[in-house]
Each structure stands twice: as C-alpha cells, then as structure tokens.
Enzyme design. Sequence first.
Site, PDB file in Angstrom:
ATOM      1  N   ARG B 370      23.348  57.461 -39.248  1.00  0.00           N
ATOM      2  CA  ARG B 370      22.046  57.800 -39.803  1.00  0.00           C
ATOM      3  C   ARG B 370      22.022  59.221 -40.352  1.00  0.00           C
ATOM      4  NH1 ARG B 370      21.273  55.069 -35.203  1.00  0.00           N
ATOM      5  NH2 ARG B 370      19.921  53.256 -35.236  1.00  0.00           N
ATOM      6  N   ARG B 472      14.010  32.040 -40.588  1.00  0.00           N
ATOM      7  CA  ARG B 472      13.175  32.498 -41.689  1.00  0.00           C
ATOM      8  C   ARG B 472      13.309  33.994 -41.919  1.00  0.00           C
ATOM      9  NH1 ARG B 472       7.415  31.222 -40.859  1.00  0.00           N
ATOM     10  NH2 ARG B 472       7.370  32.274 -42.864  1.00  0.00           N
ATOM     11  N   ASP B 488       5.596  29.237 -47.548  1.00  0.00           N
ATOM     12  CA  ASP B 488       5.790  27.971 -46.889  1.00  0.00           C
ATOM     13  C   ASP B 488       5.593  26.921 -47.976  1.00  0.00           C
ATOM     14  OD1 ASP B 488       4.266  25.616 -45.226  1.00  0.00           O
ATOM     15  OD2 ASP B 488       5.828  26.634 -44.075  1.00  0.00           O
ATOM     16  N   ASP B 577       5.101  34.214 -36.397  1.00  0.00           N
ATOM     17  CA  ASP B 577       4.146  35.078 -37.103  1.00  0.00           C
ATOM     18  C   ASP B 577       3.739  36.268 -36.248  1.00  0.00           C
ATOM     19  OD1 ASP B 577       3.673  34.279 -39.628  1.00  0.00           O
ATOM     20  OD2 ASP B 577       2.176  32.790 -39.092  1.00  0.00           O
TER      21      ASP B 577
END
Lengths: 751, 667
Positions: B370, B472, B488, B577
């Site tokens: 990083r 997903r 969807d 979700d």
Amino acid sequence: MCASVKYNIRGPALIPRMKTKHRFYYVTLFSIVLLGLIATGVFQFWPHSIESSSDGGVEKRSIREVPVVRLPAASPIPERGDLSCRMHTCFDVYRCGFNPKNKIKVYIYPLNKYVDDAGVPVSSTISREYNQLLTAIADSDYYTDDISRACLFVPSIDVLNQNPLRIKETAQALAQLSRWDRGTNHLLFNMLPGGPPDYNTALDVPRDRALLAGGGFSTWTYRQGYDVSIPVFSPLSTEVVLPEKAPGSPRRYFLLSSQMAIHPEYREDLEALQAKHKESVLVLDKCTNLSEGVLSVRKRCHQHQVFDYPQVLQEATFCVVLRGARLGQAVLSDVLQAGCVPVVIADSYILPFSEVLDWKRASVVVPEEKMSDMYSILQNIPQRQIEEMQRQARWFWEAYFQSIKAIALATLQIINDRIYPYAAISYEEWNDPPSVKWTSVSNPLFLPLIPPQSQGFTAIVLTYDRVESLFRVITEVSKVPSLSKLLVVWNNQNKNPPEESLWPKIRVPLKVVRTAENKLSNRFFPYDEIETEAVLAIDDDIIMLTSDELQFGYEVHMSKVHVYMQVHVSKVHAYMQVHVSKAHVYMQVHVSKAHVYIHAGRLHLWDHEMNKWKYESEWTNEVSMVLTGAAFYHKYFNYLYTYKMPGDIKNWVDAHMNCEDIAMNFLVANVTGKAVIKVTPRKKFKCPECTAIDGLSLDQTHMVERSECINKFASVFGTMPLKVVEHRADPVLYKDDFPEKLKSFPNIGSL
Amino acid sequence: MPLWRRKSFWLALSVFWLLLIFLGLFPLRLAVPPRPLPGRSQGWPRWLDAAFLRSFFQPEALPEDGPQLRQAPRGSSCTWGACFDTSKCKGNLLKIFVHSSAGPTAEAHRRILDSLEGSRYYALSPAEACLHLFLPSQDHRGACGPLPPYWNGGRNHLVLSLYPAPCTRLGQAMVAEASPSSDIFRPGFDVALPYLPEAHPLRGGVPGQLRQHSPQPGATLLAVAEEKGGWRTHASACPWDRHCEQDPGPQQTHPGETLPNATFCLIPGHRSAASCFLQALQAGCIPVLLSPRWELPFSEVIDWTKAAIIADERLPLQVLTALREMLPSRILSLRQQTQFLWTAYFSSVEKVVHTTLEIIQDRIWGASGRPSLMWNSPPGALLALPTFSTSLKDFPFYHLQQGSSPESSFSALIWVGVSGEPLLKLIQVVAGSRHCAQILILWSSEEPPPDRWPETTVPLAVIEGHRKASDRFFPYDNISTNAILSLDVHSTLSTSEVDFAFAVWQSFPERMVGFLTRNHFWNEAQGVWGYSTELANEFSMAFTTAAFYHRYYHTLFTHSLTKALRTLVDDTPACVDVLMNFLVATVTRLPPIKVPYGRQRQDAAPLVAEGPGPRPEPQPLAQDCINHVATRFGHMPLVSSRVRMDPVLFKDPVSVQRKKYRSLEKP
C-alpha cells in the site's frame, strides 16, 4: 474687481525684490544644495554598489590566503559518535530559542587551513562541492553570521569524502572550533564514508554528539530521527543535461546495470539474468579498449559495444543500483535523473532523505538474497505503476538530488522540521510531484461526522434597511425545528436597528451584529456568535421558503450528501421580470464552446463570440453554482472566505457590491473539489418589492456583470473549479403517489 | 549684495559641501539597513579561485577492491531483509499460525485468537504458515514461558503482546508490543502497538467522540494528562506549573475514564503516559506529545504528523505559542485525522491485530504494497486492498487527492436465475445507454444459456456462475470498467433512468446508487434490528438488484469478509443485499443514494419478493440476516437518509422539451 486690481499691484511685493545678479546667486545656491542632496541620496541609497566596488577585495579572496591553524599533536580528540543520540538527548534546542518564523539559524565557521605540528596540511582545504554547499547555506534564509544567535553550526572543515582525510587530525580540528561543546548542534556533511578495507557506513572521524548528514548509512549506524541520510551527489548531474523523457515512452531495455565496481558474485548473477532474458537485460561494465582522451566515466561497454553514460540509462525501464564497497552509490542520482526506476539492492541501506521521502513510490528495493528473482519481481509491477514511479523518480532528482544546493536545503529543512514540528512540511509537500500538487484537492472536511441533530444550525440574515421584510423572514425561519440561533447582520451604519421590543418574539436566541462598513463580505464573516457547524445564509427578502424546505435543506446538509455547501434555493432579484426565462433561478457556467444552447438569447450569442465563461440563469438541466440567498454550508467556509480568499477577490466583491455568492461558490468548489447540491425544486421567490419596471435592461447589465465576475474569478483561481451536476436533492417520497400526510416533508414548494 | 547675504550664501555653500564630503566618506547606514541580498553572502566568501577547486568525488579513485559480500549481523540488530524469510509466504500471501502457550488461555490471548479466526490470514497448520504467532504469557513477568515448537531461533516469528511485553528480545523474532521504548525498537522490523485499555471491545468498537469538526469558539484549549490517569483541563494555556505561576487558571481534574474535552491534549514523554494517547485520539483531542520516549503505534505506516503534534518538552513556551496560534485549517484537519485513525485502526482489538498483520503483509509485498496515502486517508488500509489495483485512480476513494475523475462508462452485470423474455428486454434497455461499455450475463440458471444473444451495440459476454449467491460479487476479470450496474433479470428500468443514475454515481463513486431501497430500524420491543421494505420516508440500504456501485466492492466482498459471512450468504441468499450494504456503509460511513424509479408502484413488490436468491425469502428470515450480520460486524454501520437525488427539473411544471430525463416522469 477692485480686489483683483489691488492684488495685482501688491503682487510683486510678495516676491523678494532682488536684482538679477542676486537672483542668480540664489538659483546657484539652491541648485548646489539640490545637487548635494541628490548626490548624498545616491550615496546613501546605493550602498551596495559602493560596497561591492570598495569591499570587493575583502569578500573575494583566494583560497590560498585563508588563515593557517596549527593543531598541536596533543590537542583533544572528540569522542566517537554516540549511537544513542536522539534529538531530545543530544541536541540543545534552547539554542534555537524562539523564532517567530519557525526557522533555525545556521552559522558557518570561517574557512581555515589546518596543519599539524610539522606543518603538513590535514586535508585539502575545501572541495568544489563543499564550497557550493556552504555557499548555498549562506545564501539561504537559514544563514546567520551571528554566532551567538545560531542554533546549528556547520564547520567549514570538508569531510564530504573520507578518503583524503587524516582522521585523527580532522577530529582535532573539529574539537578546537569555538562552539564545539562536544559537537552539540554541529552538523557535518559526508557523502563518501568509510575507507578500505571494511568501509564503515558512517564517517569514521570521531565527532561525539555532532549530527551527521551522511550518504550511505546502514541501519546500524543511522541514528533514526537524529542523523540525516543524504544522497551521494553525482557530478554528472551538472555536467550532463538529460531532457525528461515522457513516462511510459518506449525504452529499449527492461533492466540495466551500469555500475563498474560490482562484486564478481553479483556480476555473475546479473550476467545470468542477461543470459536468460537476452535482449531485455543489459549489463554494462568498464570499457577496456578506449582510445586516449575519452573520459572513461562517460562510457560503458558491453562486450565490444560502447555506450554513452549516463544517456544509456534513459533506454531502460529499471536500473540496478547495487551496493558497492559503500552502500550509497552516486549512480542512484544518475538513474533518477534518467527517469529510470532504481532497483536498490543494498541490504540495510538507508535511502536518501528516507525520513521524509516515500521511496516506495519511486523505487523497488530487492533484498540481496533475492537478486536472482529480481526479473520476475519487476515483471509483476503493472505498467501504470511503472509510469508513476518513473515520474516520481525524475521528480525526486529534480527536487532533492540535482544540485548540492538542493541536497543542503533539504537537509536543513528536515532538521528544521524536527525542531519546529508544528510548522513542518507535510508528506504531500515532500513527495507529490508538481503535477499532482496542482490537480489534487484535499477536502478540508474529509471526515463524515455524524453530529447530533440537536446542535441545529445558525441562520445569518444580512440586512440593510428592509425591516418589514426582515421581520417576516425571521418569523418564518424561526419555525424551522432545527434552528438554534438567529444572527442578524445589520449592514446599515446610518440607521440604528429597531428597538429590541419591536423585534418578533421567537423561541431561539436572536442576536444583532452591527457592522462597521456596508460590505457584502460581512455576510461571510466568521462571527464568534456562530456556535453551530451548520450555517444558513439567508437574504432578508426570502420569505416564501417553507419550514419543511428549510428543515429538509438542513438534513441534506447533515446527512452527508455533502458535508459542506448545501444550497437551498436560489434568489430572484428585486427587478425580476415575470417572464419565466428571466427568473434568476440557479446559475450555471459553461465552457461556451462546448455547449449548444437550446434557447436563444443575447447573452449566449455574445458569449459564443467572446469565448469566455458565461453566467446563465435559464432553466437548464444542470447546476454548478447556487445563490447564497438561501444556502446551508459549514461555518469553516466563513473563515476561508474572510481570511483565505485567493487574490483580491474579496476586495473586488466589496468594491463592486456584487458576486459575493459566486466568489463563495468558487471557493467551496475549489477547496472541496465537489459540486454543490441544489435542494428541492424551488427556483423563484415571491418578493414584495419586485417590480417589472426596467427589469429587462437592469437584468441584462446584471448578467453581463456576473459573467465578468466569473471570468475574473476563474483567472484569479487559475482554473475553473465549478463542477456541473445534473441532480438535485428531494425528499425521498417527493411527488410520489403516496399519502401526503405520511410524508416527512409534505410542504415542499414547487417553483 | 549686502555682506550678510553673501556671507550666508558662502556659509551655506560650504556647509553643504562639507556635509556632502562627510557623508560620501562615512555613508549613513540609516537609509538602507545592511542586509544580505540573495545571491550574495556576507559570511561565506566568493572564492576567487573557486573554479579551480577539485571535486570531492574522484571517479578514477573508485574503490575497486572493496566490494565484499556482507553478512548482515543477526539477533538483536535484525532487519526485515535479514531476519524474515519471505520465500515461505506462497504467492506473497501472509498466512499465520498461532502457537498458544500451554495451560489455560489468558483472556488477552483468547481475544487475539478470536479476532484472527476465520480471517484471511488464518492458517490451519504450521506448514502452510509463513508467520508464526507467539503470544507470551502474561502471568510470570520476566519469563517468556516455554518457546513454541518450530521456534527456529525466532525466525519468521512474531511475538505479539497487547501490553508491554514481558520479554522483549527473542532472537530473530519480530516483536509487536504496546508502546515500545524507542531505545530498543527496531524500525522496519518490530511493530509498535497502541496501549489498549483492559476492556477494549473485540470487534466494531465505539466510534470517535468528536462531534464537531471545528472547536467551539472559546473551547478549552488544553488538557494535560496526569500521572495517576485522568485529565486536568486549563482554560488558559499553562500546563507547566513553573511557567505560569501568575495565572493558576481554573482547574478541574477528571476521574480516570472520562475523555478529555479540549482542543489539545498534552501528553508527557514517559512511557506510562502512553495509555492517555488513545484516549485523546478517541476524544478528537489533538495529542501533543512532549518528546515521547516510546514509539507511536504503527509509526511505520501512519503519518502521525497529520493527527498529532510531536514537540520538544524543553521548549514549552514555544509549543504553547504555536498551539495558540495554530491556524483553524490545521486544527480542523488534525481533529478529523484523529477520528479517522481511531476508527480505522484502534477502536477494537480486531482492528489492532489486523493492522499489525497488514503492516507485515505490506512488507512482504514490497513495492506492490500500500502507498502511504492508503494508510493515511479514509477509509484506511484495512478497507483498501492493494490487490485490487496498484493505481490509486482505480479506487473509488482517492479521486480528489489524485485529481482524477471517475470513468464515463459502466458495465452492466445481469444476474440470471431464470431465463425469459424480460432478459432480452433488459439487455436492450441497458445497451441503449450511451455510457454502457459492456454487458455481462452471470448465468446461474439450471438450464444452459442460449446460444444466440440479441444483437447489441456493446459487447456481451456470459459468465457461468456456480449458483451461489456470493457469485454475484466475485471480482470477475471480464469486468472492464470501474462502474458496475448490477441487475437482476427481473429488474425493469428505462434507459433514461440508467443514464441519470450513472450521472449521479459519477458524483459519488464510493457510494451505492440504487433505485429501490429499504430501511432498518431498532425494534425496541424485541431488542433486535428489523427492516422495512415498503415505501418509507427513510432508507439505509439499496437493493443490489438494480444499483450502481464501484467494482472495488467486489474485491472487498470476496477478499475481506470472513468465511463465516460468505457462507451465511450462500446459505441464505436473501442476506446478500444486507451484507453488501453493511460492507459499503462500513467503508463510506454514509448512506447509499436513491434515485427516482418510475415503476416503483407496480414493480416494487415483485422485485422485493423475488429477491436476489432463487426463491422468495420470508420476511423473518431476512430480519434474521440483519441481526446476524450486525453481530458479526460488531456494530451497526448503516446510516439512514431521507434524500433522493432527482434530475434538476424533475416534475417541475415546465415544458417537457426542456427536460433531459423526461421519461423518468412518466406515470
């Protein structure tokens, strides 16, 4: 008539009656006096030219003429460097005292030639680079010629290269310096430490507590936070001009090694890499068969091929910087100059200025053990990162490597930052190349805080004399649940504000601030009375906003859609026409060339031809500015507006009595890098004093003036900070098919 | 001419001449104070023969014989390169194995173990690990307890102690202990930990206490850490008693646990005061460290000059003056940085342990680790994975600092559970957007995907999924843009809606921009979280079945979440979700953004019922989700909002011709 006659008669009496001869004397006298004065003035006000012509001999001496100091063989030798030294133990900050500019003062000892008892010189008096270094310090703001006020002392004894030094005698020379005091607050510069056979990584000269700015420190000799690691200056930096090559432009070799003195085992490793990867790796060595007169430093060879050095470095993406006898290698500077990414293979080496420079951004450090895997390690670095590293490497060279002066000043800056840490230069200032510094924005309110709703907001009403309208605004605004204080800025010096009893009675504290001058910027002054973070700036004629609209605006401001400026509605001017397209709703800025306008208008055409920024208030699909007639913003912007507004914008606004809102929009957009947010559809204000009289012409001049403002501000800011967006904030169920009663903000006006 | 006149004339003349000569010889130095002009030194002469000086660097005299292979000293002077064998880390990934000492596990150890279990560093056997964690026992001071097997002189070992360690030097092992003394700390090898209070939360943790960005006018300037703990506040700035005898100032001493309420917190340099440091940080009180003799926590990566002031205790008056005169802009940024650092790295034991491991992971990565900006700006290194990209411009968070702006195209990712007519229509709608760069079909249906796809102007690709809900959010290589429109098969959108939502996303690239939303609330009666899906005035989550978000969240979802959470999602797909929203909210600490959705009334219900999973989930189960996930996260990151972003002329009574997104307003 009579008087004038009398005057004419008596007139000559006022002038001394003199003969022409006397008059001549007087004229001569005065001209001599005048000449004398002028001459004196020239002498007085031109002291430097006089000095340089008269004192030149003192200033410009020959080095051979410097005083000789004899060091008795028995004179004291300082102790060896104390490895446990830290700033708070070995450095005497009291000497740095208090300086309002937070800048250390550096004293340079006068140059002497040191000889031992036998008269043999201790070292060559001074090298070219050390002379440059001391000159750079003497020319800088750090320099003082007053030894008693100095905080840091730089001996003029040249220890840049340890090789020609007589260690013991040099140490004795240091010890006899007038303020030596165990080396406290003394700074030595050394680039080539150690000597054969074991090459210590720090200067061998005993130096007690003196700070060492050294090239080639290892983790074992470097006193973190005390010493400064500096680069080994490469004389090629000044001799050769390598124009910057665009990062990402094709380079012939992937990996290149250009060093001459490499341990045979490492050379074997490198040659193995070359054998494996053929064309993409180039390992260079010293040229053996150069004709006479060719500088061997500037040539490198691979088998029988001869390459120009350092030009060949520009042909490679990565360049090896391998540990030689010493850890610090001058080749690092050449490599950076060529914009080649250094692959540093030197275990435990402290990279130059590592205290402040982020070498991860400009170099690849490979452990010596992993040298044979180097190629695959480098191949894993994506092209975009390589380009950034190349840019960074070149920038490091330009800023901190390219001259002795750059090295000296960076060293002093680091020490200065340690002594005055609260005034220190930030990581970004050290590391970001100018191109990044210019484009990057650091939002002053970067942290999404969730402050308690109870804090509420302070409404600031700027008013001049429209008392009736003002009272209505106060009454309306006081209905907003989250209002916690109302501040009226009374901008009329000729009239007193109404008596206390006449003001509307409201549930929150109401304060009236009287200003000393009728200035528009008074609206954005950071008054001590503002105790909340959120501020609502509202004009004294905005009376049609519903409590729901204002409360919603406040919530948008708070809910971190944007922390800063939330604008509510825009303001219509008093001379507004009923004509829809003339409503000053929200404003917008376009690059005139880039936009084709749907609607015709004089202003647009004019703008197209002039190719300038233009101010538009038509109903369009985009917003880039909001009127501060009713706007929520963070109170910090009041401070910025008052004290940090760039250029003369603030005075310009006060002088023109216009565009304070545009200035605020510019400031906020420039500082946050984000677009403002328009809240709710409201675009028009019913204002009681509106009339249609001469609206059009006034409107037109107004628009021209505002366009001028934008052009003026854009030139002061040097950029167009405003951002165009296509959205506005509405309550979640706004105009949805949903019972009005159940909505949180049912009362949102439409236009 | 009268005599007196001639006399006076000559007198004046001679006086002026004398004056002139006098001044010429001894010029008055009043006119211009002598000051060095740039380019001309007073103290260092310009040598006449400077051009003939020799360079310090004589390339001919390059040491040829010198180079020697040097063996790095071992043991106490270990460095990273010398004492850690990175080749044991396969794929450069840090895997750790914990050796817990025999006997009953101490509370502190158990908490460290808890925070590691299930994380991405956790190795099940010592063979796959490249770092061995040794937790020295706290009981017997001085003795370290038995050394674990595989000790190997401490090579590739980390001695981790949340308190000042009982045994500090163990061969070649790295030491991570609380506030190590700077005399023995080995920079770049050891890790400095913060001094945590006894009851520090394991996960989540209390957010920072700062309520205001800028200090209140007239707020207390200074609080001074006291010997016995607690803080003494000063209205006037004079903490050093001997320096301000004339003004004792009103003092109040706070009991041990309360946080200081002042702009600056003075912390003495001795090691025992280190525990005050975190308190100040949490309270948003800018720590002023007076010559600290201990290493600041995670000093290897955290740029403390952005959040604290490290001053010399020998210059008290100067420090006080500097504090008093500090610009509001500096105070503002220091205060915010304290809060950011507290929340990102210090608020829980888990964060402290993970930060320690990330520092070591960064060392293993070397150049591809990083950059400093990631550590020192929100959301912090624990939430910014460098594996995603080495260019900061690819992340959603650093556009401002980098002076870049988000890309102007997006990829549509359509999740297909059941094939059918709506899919083809959806493809047409999405392909109609001029910002659409590609369409990806994530095929998760039982039946094979059709051979032919409709002709579209943008490239279309099919990805075969594994029929798992977590699919997903897998970071597929095919996704070529940073913006993702997740859909969807049942989503019904118009091109206009897609275009507008994308325009909004470009202004908020780190947030989710969704069409359908729901809200969470705290159910007082049952003491659990619940959520509502119907139309409401507030929302805190966006359905990922129709939302724009940054590609980075796929990487974060797949690589930073614990295995347990991902398993939870695969078992109950309806949770996906919730989990995604929790994740994004943890990163942004802001609510998602809602944009208008035309067919809300008709389609909201089926869309919700269908959910992301293959079968409709009953509501209670979904409720379970939010509580499950909240427990795993240790806190509730979701933030509610009552704002929706509409087009500027949305539903305004003006000609439709003027409006850019007119189809959004169709009833």
